[in-house]
Structures are given as C-alpha cells and as structure tokens.
Scaffold this active site. Structure first.
Site, PDB file in Angstrom:
ATOM      1  N   TYR A 145       0.841  -1.200   0.000  1.00  0.00           N
ATOM      2  CA  TYR A 145       0.000   0.000   0.000  1.00  0.00           C
ATOM      3  C   TYR A 145       0.881   1.257   0.000  1.00  0.00           C
ATOM      4  O   TYR A 145       0.740   2.118  -0.875  1.00  0.00           O
ATOM      5  CB  TYR A 145      -0.898  -0.035   1.231  1.00  0.00           C
ATOM      6  CG  TYR A 145      -1.896   1.089   1.336  1.00  0.00           C
ATOM      7  CD1 TYR A 145      -3.017   1.149   0.522  1.00  0.00           C
ATOM      8  CD2 TYR A 145      -1.729   2.092   2.297  1.00  0.00           C
ATOM      9  CE1 TYR A 145      -3.948   2.169   0.650  1.00  0.00           C
ATOM     10  CE2 TYR A 145      -2.661   3.116   2.430  1.00  0.00           C
ATOM     11  CZ  TYR A 145      -3.762   3.150   1.611  1.00  0.00           C
ATOM     12  OH  TYR A 145      -4.684   4.169   1.749  1.00  0.00           O
ATOM     13  N   ARG A 211      -3.385   8.465  16.390  1.00  0.00           N
ATOM     14  CA  ARG A 211      -3.891   8.760  15.051  1.00  0.00           C
ATOM     15  C   ARG A 211      -4.679  10.073  15.147  1.00  0.00           C
ATOM     16  O   ARG A 211      -5.145  10.459  16.211  1.00  0.00           O
ATOM     17  CB  ARG A 211      -4.824   7.665  14.530  1.00  0.00           C
ATOM     18  CG  ARG A 211      -4.173   6.313  14.240  1.00  0.00           C
ATOM     19  CD  ARG A 211      -3.190   6.358  13.079  1.00  0.00           C
ATOM     20  NE  ARG A 211      -2.689   5.039  12.734  1.00  0.00           N
ATOM     21  CZ  ARG A 211      -1.639   4.451  13.304  1.00  0.00           C
ATOM     22  NH1 ARG A 211      -0.983   5.061  14.270  1.00  0.00           N
ATOM     23  NH2 ARG A 211      -1.237   3.256  12.894  1.00  0.00           N
TER      24      ARG A 211
END
Ligand code: NAD
Ligand code: UDP
Length: 311
Positions: A145, A211
């Site tokens: 990815y 995050r």
C-alpha cells in the site's frame, strides 16, 4: 459550470460521499468500481439522478471516456483488505495511476490522486509536513500500500513535468464516518461495531499509538477545494484533522458515547504499525482556505448513528 467527472473507487466509503457531493453541486458523475471493497448499496440512492452512472471496471486495465476531471480513489484502504492480495494492491495503485494519467493526458482532463499519510510510514518527525520524505519499510506488511501510493505520486509528478498533465495530489489522514464497511477492520468501525454489539474492544499493542481522525464531510470538502485550486498548485497537500488521540483514548470515547458495557482487551500490535500520526495542515489552510470543522466527538456520534442503523 456543469462538469463531467469520473470518480474511480466511487462505490467505496469516500468515493460514495464524493459522488453525492459532486451531484449535489450539479455535475455529471461517472462512478467506476470493481466492487472489491466498495458496494453498490453505497451509491444505489444516487441512481435516480439522471446525471449519475455506475460502471463495473478494474483500473488495472485501460478505460476510455471523455471527462473534464478525474478523481482517482480506486484502491483498498484498510490494512486487512490491502494485505489480502498485496500484488493486486500494488497493481491497483501503480497501473491504476498509469491508466488514469494516460487517460487524463489524452483527453486533457485534470486528475486528482487520493494519496495517503501512509507515505510518511512510521514518521520520525511530528507533526508531518509535506516536505517530510517518510520512513517506510519497502518489504514490510504495509509496503504494498505505502510503496504503491508513493510510486503513484511519482507517476503523477512525472506526467505533470513530462506531459503537462494537470495533477493534484492530496495526502489523506485517517478518515471515518457513515458508510465505512462494518467489517472493514479499521479502528473506528471496529470499535463502534464491537461497542454496539457488547463485544470486547480490541486494542492492538498498548494503545499508546496515536492517530488523527478526520470526519468524512471535512475530507470531501478539502478534496473538492484541491481539485478547484489554481493549476500551478499540484500538491501534495495534507488533508486531515490535526486533533491527535491515542488509540486507548479513542476506545474510551467510543465506549462512553455508545453507553456500552464492552471491556477493552489488548491484542498483538501488527508489524510496522506507525506509532504516531498528525498532519501539519498549514499548506491546506494557506492554499485552499481549508481546515476541518467537525471535532472527534461530534463525528463519532454521527458515525455511531449510522452503524446502529446497519448492524
Ligand atoms: P474503500 O475501500 O471504501 O474504497 C476503495 C474503492 O476502490 C472501493 O469501492 C473498491 O471496490 C475500489 N477498488 C479497489 N480496487 C479497485 C480496482 N482495481 N479497480 C476499481 N476499483 C477498485 O476505501 P476509502 O476509505 O473510500 O478510500 C478511498 C481512497 O482514499 C483510497 O485510494 C485510499 O487509499 C485513500 N485513503 C483513504 C483513507 C481513509 O482513511 N479512508 C486514508 C488515506 C487514503
Ligand atoms: N487498531 C486497534 N484495534 C482495531 C483496529 C486497529 O487497536 O481493532 C489500531 C491499529 O493497530 C493502528 C490504529 O488502530 O494502530 C489505526 O488502525 P487503522 O487500521 O484504522 O488505520 P492505519 O493503521 O492504517 O492508520
């Protein structure tokens, strides 16, 4: 002015919101998807609009159409899905970029690439600015990815320099909201589904990793502003919410907002899982006049309502 716009990955989480917003703005929208992680159900409500079309197609093979703009979103985004067939993931990013750039070159369309904060890998500088080159393991579990998206950025920049293709690159940080797939495996959807079902909340590692979570409406607004910005501003530009939370804080917030009796359990941290992530959005503020408006709690409440209706 009414534009004809192609959205690859249009039946996915972000793509479906983008198609809806573009139709509401009065454009003619073609949604292209192979339904690997997306679903027709995400866009079926748009089909009554005569200016909306959906086409089953895989971006790893060429596609021919006449449009003014292309939003290239096709690519699985959740770690479990992009690691399911890593070779295919890389083909989707790289060959998908080549096919969409080739199309844009031929028909003189403007093309936007949905890149990712994953290009920064496990970042050594914090918060991340666009000037940071990143810290990515090229042979790790996430490489298909991360490196696929990095190669796509390289292709975009070189089609611009070599062939004058009008390009736009946005680096999207973790985004959440209604229409995330309940089994998608990403942290926000996992925690909400677990909390609503009264199952254990699975924190990977000790939960101290961070995050920054952006609500989908803010993200789509930033994406469209980028497409409409002056041609000389190609990006890459970070689009994300700078509010930074540990994964444990997120779990506690989800438990509180759902009034759940679920307990937190700790499971092994996947390899190469980044320790921290927070966008520096100074460039987006300056160039696009953009910043996120929806704070985490407000966005989570809307997302919880969605999951209550689907599970
Ligand atoms: P998603 O998995 O819901 O959507 C991706 C869509 O692309 C799906 O509809 C899928 O079926 C389609 N697709 C996958 N491979 C394809 C192929 N070969 N040909 C045609 N269609 C294909 O994910 P999302 O969250 O909506 O992400 C959309 C884009 O934004 C992706 O490119 C992703 O990398 C990027 N992004 C998302 C986030 C996020 O937090 N949501 C963060 C960074 C980057
Ligand atoms: N995570 C977790 N429990 C889950 C799913 C994810 O603790 O059920 C963690 C994961 O290890 C990572 C963070 O949450 O540290 C964000 O994971 P996600 O897959 O949503 O996105 P990414 O790692 O690509 O940012």
């Amino acid at each position: 002015m009414k534009k004809k716009i192609l959205v690859t990955g249009g039946a996915g989480f972000l793509g479906s919101h983008l198609c809806e917003r573009l139709l509401n703005e009065g454009h003619d929208v073609v949604c292209l998807d192979n339904y690997f992680t997306g679903q027709k159900q995400n866009v079926v409500h748009l089909l009554k609009n005569p200016y909306f079309e959906i086409i089953r197609h895989d971006v790893t093979t060429p596609f021919f159409i006449e449009v003014d703009e292309i939003f290239n979103l096709a690519c699985p985004a959740s770690p479990i899905h992009y690691q399911y067939n890593p070779i295919k993931t890389m083909k989707t990013s790289v060959m998908g970029a080549i096919n969409m750039l080739g199309l844009a070159k031929r028909i003189k369309a403007k093309v936007l690439q949905a890149s990712t904060s994953e290009v920064y890998g496990d970042p050594k500088i914090h918060p991340q600015t666009e000037a940071y080159w990143g810290n990515v393991n090229p042979i790790g579990e996430r490489a298909c990815y991360d490196e696929g998206k990095r190669a796509a950025e390289t292709l975009f920049v070189n089609y611009h320099k070599q062939n004058n293709v009008r390009i736009k690159i946005i680096r999207i940080f973790n985004t959440y909201g209604p229409r995330m797939h309940p089994n998608d495996g990403r942290v926000v959807s996992n925690f909400i589904v677990q909390a609503l079902k009264g199952n254990d909340i699975s924190i990977y590692g000790d939960g101290n990793q961070t995050r920054s979570f952006c609500y989908v409406d803010d993200l789509i607004d930033g994406m469209i502003r980028m497409m409409n910005s002056r041609d000389s501003f190609t990006g890459p530009v970070n689009i994300g919410n700078p509010g930074e939370f540990t994964i444990r804080e997120l779990a506690e917030k989800v438990i509180q907002l759902t009034n759940s009796s679920s307990k937190i359990i700790y499971q092994p941290l996947p390899s190469d899982d980044p320790m921290q992530r927070k966008p520096d959005i100074t460039l987006a503020q300056k160039e696009l006049g953009w910043e996120p408006k929806v704070q985490l709690e407000e966005g989570l409440i809307k997302t919880i309502e969605f999951f209550k209706s689907v599970i």
